[in-house]
Design an enzyme around this catalytic site. Structure first.
Site, PDB file in Angstrom:
ATOM      1  N   ASP A  11       7.045   5.999  -4.144  1.00  0.00           N
ATOM      2  CA  ASP A  11       5.700   5.519  -4.467  1.00  0.00           C
ATOM      3  C   ASP A  11       5.386   6.018  -5.873  1.00  0.00           C
ATOM      4  O   ASP A  11       5.380   7.229  -6.117  1.00  0.00           O
ATOM      5  CB  ASP A  11       4.671   6.083  -3.479  1.00  0.00           C
ATOM      6  N   ASP A 130       0.724  -3.702   5.051  1.00  0.00           N
ATOM      7  CA  ASP A 130       0.027  -2.457   5.396  1.00  0.00           C
ATOM      8  C   ASP A 130      -0.892  -2.771   6.564  1.00  0.00           C
ATOM      9  O   ASP A 130      -1.791  -3.611   6.445  1.00  0.00           O
ATOM     10  CB  ASP A 130      -0.775  -1.940   4.205  1.00  0.00           C
TER      11      ASP A 130
END
Length: 252
Positions: A11, A130
């Site tokens: 990330d 998500d």
């Protein structure tokens, strides 16, 4: 049976690898190029690079960083974050990505999935989802988990498969960074309802979590970040454990 994959995730924020819990509380986790090289050496099957603030900051993916990482690795490399057009896809593929991950942009413009699949092949198109459990239903969120949508996760995964996606990266926001285990319920339901591979993400904290994931769902890969970045579970150790537990995994 396809062998299961172990995938570390970088990330990226401001050019550094970061990690949070439930998508907040971000902290530094190191230099992405060094981590990428380390993961290749440790036997990672693939690498995922997500520029986690590109969409929110309304900018493109960090193509220069993608180029530097791709020059150092020789495993499949998926890049996501801020990819909104076919031109964006072309630029990260030219920079060395093997696949692109689209999330918010796919919800906003589902046709983008078909465009990517048609131009670069379905295997190149990963749709990242998500998902969060809200009022008894797993729902889709966008903009780095900041924005709710009216989409039910199970409906959306079937739609993206029909549009031409080659793979799903499913992240449970409820489990993300908690190290309490993967969201087995929604991962199991998603992987049963579609015929494309599902990468499970969010919640890995122990070697047994991966074993349970692969034994109780049809997920084809387990993705994790902090446990790999901070050395909690070295990838070779995890793979040896899974092999000993008779899980069919890739072995180099």
């Amino acid at each position: 049976m396809l062998k299961k994959r172990i995938i570390p995730c970088l990330d990226i924020k401001d050019g550094r690898t970061v990690k949070g819990i439930n998508f907040v509380g971000i902290r530094d986790a190191g230099d992405p190029i060094e981590l990428a090289k380390q993961y290749v050496a440790h036997g990672a099957d693939e690498l995922v690079f997500l520029d986690i603030t590109a969409t929110v900051e309304k900018r493109k993916t960090l193509v220069e960083l993608v180029t530097h990482i791709s020059e150092e690795i020789n495993i499949p490399f998926t890049v996501g974050g801020g990819i909104n057009t076919i031109e964006d896809v072309s630029s990260v593929i030219k920079a060395g990505a093997d696949k692109v991950s689209v999330n918010s942009s796919a919800v906003k413009n589902p046709e983008l999935i078909t465009q990517i699949a048609n131009q670069f092949g379905s295997q190149c198109c990963v749709v990242a989802i998500d998902t969060k459990f809200v009022d008894g239903e797993w729902m889709v969120f966008v903009h780095g988990g900041r924005t709710a949508t009216p989409l039910k996760t199970l409906d959306w995964v079937k739609q993206v498969e029909a549009l031409g996606a080659g793979e799903i990266l499913l992240t449970s926001m409820n489990n993300d960074g908690t190290k309490a285990g993967f969201a087995l319920d929604i991962t199991g339901e998603v992987s049963k309802s579609i015929n494309i591979p599902v990468i499970a993400s969010g919640g890995a904290g122990t070697k047994k979590h991966f074993k349970t994931l692969f034994e109780t769902t049809q997920a084809s890969a387990g993705l994790a970040a902090s446990i790999f970045h901070y050395g909690d579970i070295p990838i070779p150790e995890l793979k040896q454990y899974l092999k000993n537990e008779n899980i069919a995994i890739r072995w180099t």
